[in-house]
Motif scaffolding. Sequence first.
Motif, PDB file in Angstrom:
ATOM      1  N   SER A   1      52.471  13.723 -11.069  1.00  0.00           N
ATOM      2  CA  SER A   1      53.901  12.806 -11.189  1.00  0.00           C
ATOM      3  C   SER A   1      53.867  11.890 -12.191  1.00  0.00           C
ATOM      4  N   THR A   2      53.783  11.169 -12.024  1.00  0.00           N
ATOM      5  CA  THR A   2      53.498   9.319 -12.107  1.00  0.00           C
ATOM      6  C   THR A   2      52.285   8.816 -12.235  1.00  0.00           C
ATOM      7  N   SER A   3      51.109   9.697 -11.615  1.00  0.00           N
ATOM      8  CA  SER A   3      49.637   9.260 -12.265  1.00  0.00           C
ATOM      9  C   SER A   3      48.700   9.933 -12.242  1.00  0.00           C
ATOM     10  N   VAL A   4      47.138  10.129 -12.632  1.00  0.00           N
ATOM     11  CA  VAL A   4      46.772  11.051 -12.175  1.00  0.00           C
ATOM     12  C   VAL A   4      45.522  10.232 -11.275  1.00  0.00           C
ATOM     13  N   GLY A   5      45.003   8.985 -11.475  1.00  0.00           N
ATOM     14  CA  GLY A   5      43.938   8.853 -10.372  1.00  0.00           C
ATOM     15  C   GLY A   5      43.173   9.254 -10.367  1.00  0.00           C
ATOM     16  N   ALA A   6      42.657   9.793  -8.878  1.00  0.00           N
ATOM     17  CA  ALA A   6      41.354  10.714  -9.206  1.00  0.00           C
ATOM     18  C   ALA A   6      41.950  12.101  -8.012  1.00  0.00           C
ATOM     19  N   SER A   7      43.342  12.682  -8.556  1.00  0.00           N
ATOM     20  CA  SER A   7      43.715  13.590  -8.052  1.00  0.00           C
ATOM     21  C   SER A   7      42.973  14.688  -8.070  1.00  0.00           C
ATOM     22  N   ASN A   8      42.993  15.220  -9.925  1.00  0.00           N
ATOM     23  CA  ASN A   8      41.940  16.137 -10.476  1.00  0.00           C
ATOM     24  C   ASN A   8      40.605  16.402  -9.464  1.00  0.00           C
TER      25      ASN A   8
ATOM     26  N   HIS B   1      50.193  14.167 -19.428  1.00  0.00           N
ATOM     27  CA  HIS B   1      48.931  13.529 -18.566  1.00  0.00           C
ATOM     28  C   HIS B   1      47.889  14.158 -19.209  1.00  0.00           C
ATOM     29  N   ASP B   2      46.808  13.724 -19.287  1.00  0.00           N
ATOM     30  CA  ASP B   2      45.579  14.576 -19.806  1.00  0.00           C
ATOM     31  C   ASP B   2      44.378  14.238 -19.574  1.00  0.00           C
ATOM     32  N   ILE B   3      44.410  15.703 -18.477  1.00  0.00           N
ATOM     33  CA  ILE B   3      43.062  15.968 -17.384  1.00  0.00           C
ATOM     34  C   ILE B   3      41.888  16.090 -17.554  1.00  0.00           C
ATOM     35  N   PHE B   4      41.060  15.485 -18.114  1.00  0.00           N
ATOM     36  CA  PHE B   4      39.524  15.764 -18.227  1.00  0.00           C
ATOM     37  C   PHE B   4      38.414  15.154 -17.140  1.00  0.00           C
ATOM     38  N   GLU B   5      37.806  16.648 -16.549  1.00  0.00           N
ATOM     39  CA  GLU B   5      36.689  15.735 -16.155  1.00  0.00           C
ATOM     40  C   GLU B   5      35.276  15.660 -16.297  1.00  0.00           C
ATOM     41  N   PRO B   6      34.599  14.927 -16.314  1.00  0.00           N
ATOM     42  CA  PRO B   6      33.112  15.343 -16.898  1.00  0.00           C
ATOM     43  C   PRO B   6      32.558  16.291 -15.987  1.00  0.00           C
TER      44      PRO B   6
ATOM     45  N   GLU C   1      59.047   0.159 -26.228  1.00  0.00           N
ATOM     46  CA  GLU C   1      60.101   0.334 -27.565  1.00  0.00           C
ATOM     47  C   GLU C   1      60.398   0.093 -28.805  1.00  0.00           C
ATOM     48  N   SER C   2      60.150  -1.472 -28.591  1.00  0.00           N
ATOM     49  CA  SER C   2      60.246  -1.952 -29.545  1.00  0.00           C
ATOM     50  C   SER C   2      59.292  -1.631 -30.927  1.00  0.00           C
ATOM     51  N   GLY C   3      58.156  -0.930 -30.732  1.00  0.00           N
ATOM     52  CA  GLY C   3      56.710  -1.057 -31.500  1.00  0.00           C
ATOM     53  C   GLY C   3      56.031  -1.844 -30.953  1.00  0.00           C
ATOM     54  N   ARG C   4      56.203  -2.732 -30.244  1.00  0.00           N
ATOM     55  CA  ARG C   4      54.805  -4.181 -30.473  1.00  0.00           C
ATOM     56  C   ARG C   4      54.255  -3.539 -30.085  1.00  0.00           C
ATOM     57  N   CYS C   5      53.879  -2.374 -29.076  1.00  0.00           N
ATOM     58  CA  CYS C   5      52.664  -1.497 -28.644  1.00  0.00           C
ATOM     59  C   CYS C   5      52.827  -0.135 -29.187  1.00  0.00           C
ATOM     60  N   SER C   6      52.548   0.211 -29.995  1.00  0.00           N
ATOM     61  CA  SER C   6      52.171   1.233 -29.774  1.00  0.00           C
ATOM     62  C   SER C   6      51.902   2.419 -29.798  1.00  0.00           C
ATOM     63  N   PHE C   7      51.108   2.330 -28.286  1.00  0.00           N
ATOM     64  CA  PHE C   7      50.583   3.200 -27.151  1.00  0.00           C
ATOM     65  C   PHE C   7      50.350   2.331 -26.170  1.00  0.00           C
ATOM     66  N   ALA C   8      50.099   3.485 -25.425  1.00  0.00           N
ATOM     67  CA  ALA C   8      49.568   3.013 -24.343  1.00  0.00           C
ATOM     68  C   ALA C   8      49.131   3.899 -23.420  1.00  0.00           C
ATOM     69  N   SER C   9      47.519   3.697 -23.063  1.00  0.00           N
ATOM     70  CA  SER C   9      46.447   4.759 -22.215  1.00  0.00           C
ATOM     71  C   SER C   9      46.950   4.433 -20.778  1.00  0.00           C
ATOM     72  N   THR C  10      47.234   4.886 -19.957  1.00  0.00           N
ATOM     73  CA  THR C  10      47.034   4.203 -18.585  1.00  0.00           C
ATOM     74  C   THR C  10      46.472   5.517 -18.095  1.00  0.00           C
ATOM     75  N   CYS C  11      46.395   5.703 -16.450  1.00  0.00           N
ATOM     76  CA  CYS C  11      46.650   6.513 -15.220  1.00  0.00           C
ATOM     77  C   CYS C  11      48.189   6.651 -14.382  1.00  0.00           C
ATOM     78  N   ALA C  12      48.849   5.149 -14.741  1.00  0.00           N
ATOM     79  CA  ALA C  12      49.622   5.260 -13.964  1.00  0.00           C
ATOM     80  C   ALA C  12      50.249   4.780 -14.043  1.00  0.00           C
ATOM     81  N   LEU C  13      52.061   4.922 -14.394  1.00  0.00           N
ATOM     82  CA  LEU C  13      53.136   4.483 -14.634  1.00  0.00           C
ATOM     83  C   LEU C  13      53.546   3.457 -13.610  1.00  0.00           C
TER      84      LEU C  13
ATOM     85  N   PRO D   1      42.791  10.588 -16.013  1.00  0.00           N
ATOM     86  CA  PRO D   1      41.858  10.291 -14.511  1.00  0.00           C
ATOM     87  C   PRO D   1      41.423   9.439 -14.854  1.00  0.00           C
ATOM     88  N   GLN D   2      41.774   8.710 -13.572  1.00  0.00           N
ATOM     89  CA  GLN D   2      41.139   6.902 -13.248  1.00  0.00           C
ATOM     90  C   GLN D   2      39.461   7.019 -13.663  1.00  0.00           C
TER      91      GLN D   2
END
Lengths: 499, 499
Positions: free
Chosen positions: B141-148, B173-178, B297-309, B334-335
């Motif tokens: 849902s709204t975060s990845v954290g360590a769930s994967n 989501h972008d799920i990647f585990e090394p 929304e305004s474009g001041r931030c063009s992209f945000a990569s995060t672990c949680a909303l 994932p965090q």
Amino acid sequence: MSLPFPVLTPEEAAALIQNNQTIGFSGFTPAGAAKAIPKALAVRAEAEHAMGRPFKVGVLTGASTGPSLDGALAEAEAISFRTPYQSNPVLRSQINKGQVRFVDMHLSLLPQVARYGFLGPIHWAVVEACDVTAGGGIVLSTSVGASNTYLRLADKILIEINRKHPPTLLGMHDIFEPADPPARQEIPIYGVSDRIGAAMCVVDPKKIAGIVYTDLEDEAGGFEPPNPATEKIGQNVANFFVAEMRAGRIPPQFLPLQSGVGNVANAVLAALGDNPEVPNFEMYTEVLQDSVIPLLESGRCSFASTCALTLSPEAMNRVTSNLDFFRNRILMRPQEISNHPEVVRRLGILSLNTAIEIDLGGNVNSTHVMGRQMMNGIGGSGDFTRNAYMSVFSCPSTAKGGKISAIVPVVSHMDHSEHSVQIVVTEQGVADLRGKDPHERAQLIINNCAHPDFRQQLRQYISLTKEGHEPMSLSLGYSFHRHFLRNGDMRNINWDEWR
Amino acid sequence: MSLPFPVLTPEEAAALIQNNQTIGFSGFTPAGAAKAIPKALAVRAEAEHAMGRPFKVGVLTGASTGPSLDGALAEAEAISFRTPYQSNPVLRSQINKGQVRFVDMHLSLLPQVARYGFLGPIHWAVVEACDVTAGGGIVLSTSVGASNTYLRLADKILIEINRKHPPTLLGMHDIFEPADPPARQEIPIYGVSDRIGAAMCVVDPKKIAGIVYTDLEDEAGGFEPPNPATEKIGQNVANFFVAEMRAGRIPPQFLPLQSGVGNVANAVLAALGDNPEVPNFEMYTEVLQDSVIPLLESGRCSFASTCALTLSPEAMNRVTSNLDFFRNRILMRPQEISNHPEVVRRLGILSLNTAIEIDLGGNVNSTHVMGRQMMNGIGGSGDFTRNAYMSVFSCPSTAKGGKISAIVPVVSHMDHSEHSVQIVVTEQGVADLRGKDPHERAQLIINNCAHPDFRQQLRQYISLTKEGHEPMSLSLGYSFHRHFLRNGDMRNINWDEWR
């Protein structure tokens, strides 16, 4: 083929350097340090001072250097600013008197901080080499350090060609410098022996102001032979790693080792080499000392990636007289790469570093005696520890004939926090702090690592702390240190004195 | 299509979990936390306790969670062990009373430490999802954290499908585990928006013990509106970055921002957004708060990569009602990846984190009040700070109506050392510590960042320290804290009391 660069005496080279300039020297603990030019620069500084003129320079290096660089320049009072690491007694004293501004820095960060402009302009690169080409190719000598970065950033370059080191060291260096953000890519090292860069540094030949020929041994300090305490520490570490392998927490093929500098580090390496249950291993480290050479010869250590060959003249001779063998088993990398968090975490390093003191929370002081007096610096210990697969800190449980406990309530200076310190080892035993909360950590460290002379006193400290997540007393945290400063001994504290 | 998994009530799911087991829950500050099952588990624990039976579990999460998870389980006294981060008042109190073992951990390290076996077996993964497939695909849902990682490591899995979150979150989501060493490769992120993994977690469907349907809002705490102090801090940071760009020390295209959680962080982001000299920027961070949504929304931030909303229900509605827009502008990772040292250093993050207190050496306390009482935890601040292109710590210069100085002689707990802290900002101004030795750092911090009410007292402290590399007094280092604990105020120290 003769080189198209002015051949200078050390004095002529030193005469080119001006008061207040910043110099990036070669030299890493203290292998491959420039020696003739800094020594001549010290003489020049003394002459300037005798004439009533100011003369000081900013000194950047890879890490510590020997008497000819830090020693000579410090004695001449010619250093205004120094980073990132040192171990010279005269310089140390000046740093602790506030006469020299010293910035203690994670060694992996120095090159990028220099590139980002955070240290100001770098006027000179003064590096030792074993060979130079007419087109500006420079084959470094017994270390890389930050020389590749200084050579690229500096306005002008002076090179010491040291005939003591054969030009056939060509091929033992792996020179790679990442681009700066936002253009940086990965550091493409996936195995300890992966070669990712060039065999030599290449500079604009117009920047080379001159060459000085020398014939000088590296000034590597000797280390004491193992004693019963350091031998026991070594065995404790080796046995712990074997137990972790059996438990499946270290993979059966083992993982690359990083080992700090000094007697404890040597004893640990010897014990790992001697332990038949430890498989042949690789090293991904910043300094190779004498103890690794026989391990490489015997195959116990199959490959060693390092930043420097910190060898005695005898051990260095063993390497240079058998270069075809060692060129396939040793690679020297820039400190930015030998210590890079990305590579350390990817390879899954087992890190082994030494502490001055360790507190009950598992925090480590690597640098400052009694919180004020700088010893050498944090060096690479933070680069490796924070990113290791498993991080070990070790030290004898006491110093000064038993009067000082290396296990204290609160470290008087903190370099590595509880978040990064996983395993603590003394000659008394091993405290495995993984997944333990602060109170459990304190018990493990007291019971397994503290000297018996101090266990009761450490337990008394705990009993005198108030409720909290950390067993921390603001009044008694430094009581061991304060009692020592008053009585010359950490034992027999009278708690009422400090409350 | 109906799912081939048992549909359970929260109570039925909770009944499957046994005393003493370890559970990896979803939830990150506190977005996407499991809510119904932990709440039912708390009821079950209370029932067990009422029957005189022990019932406690180990609770692993991504980061902090809300009242339904940490709150309910803590109130039921059902938590034996907790890592890596929390912010619940009841749990915090239990941690500080020593009733719950809490291990404070760098968030990026948690997943690998769990994989390496350092935390023991993980019996259950209990995660919130917005969709599940019959083959074992789980759309978080709204975060990845360590769930994967928990989903892969756990023996058995329970899933809360929360109908409040649309299944069309698929693709955010972008799920990647090394892989683990020695097989680990690079984390192939070279730009903030690079997608490197899968849109969903995939598990062995046989491990799924059941599904619970819920319809619950995330429990994100509200933040106070900016006040004059936080607004001034934000402006100071923005102006500093602009000056660094002009000086060529930040590239003209700017660099990705990481920003901590809370009011100061929100004020800094607002100031950066408002400053016309700051270009449109990207964020590579661990938590997105409400303040970022209008910037996207305004474009001041063009992209945000995060672990949680970590959004209020209103802000979350803005996102879900405009998913086609936000799916191209937000990626949840994932965090282990959002906070990975390799990526943070490669991308060249500008890190912005907040401090509880900062000392004259530039060391930061992020976690413990008066050295003993845990607030929340170190979180991701260490992951970002140590590896940042430029690291900034900020806080108001005073607390408790001016009685507490955030600038102290020695921090009462250290999370970030002088080696990692480059820029200190309060509403008073900016101390740029790069390339400065400890004595210079102390002067800059006093003159530029300390509140005027405390400057003289901090200078007096310095004058009372003995010679040394660090302006450190073992007797007076904690004098501000001790004076506060005795008098309820850090001002008007009588130095003779503490010598």
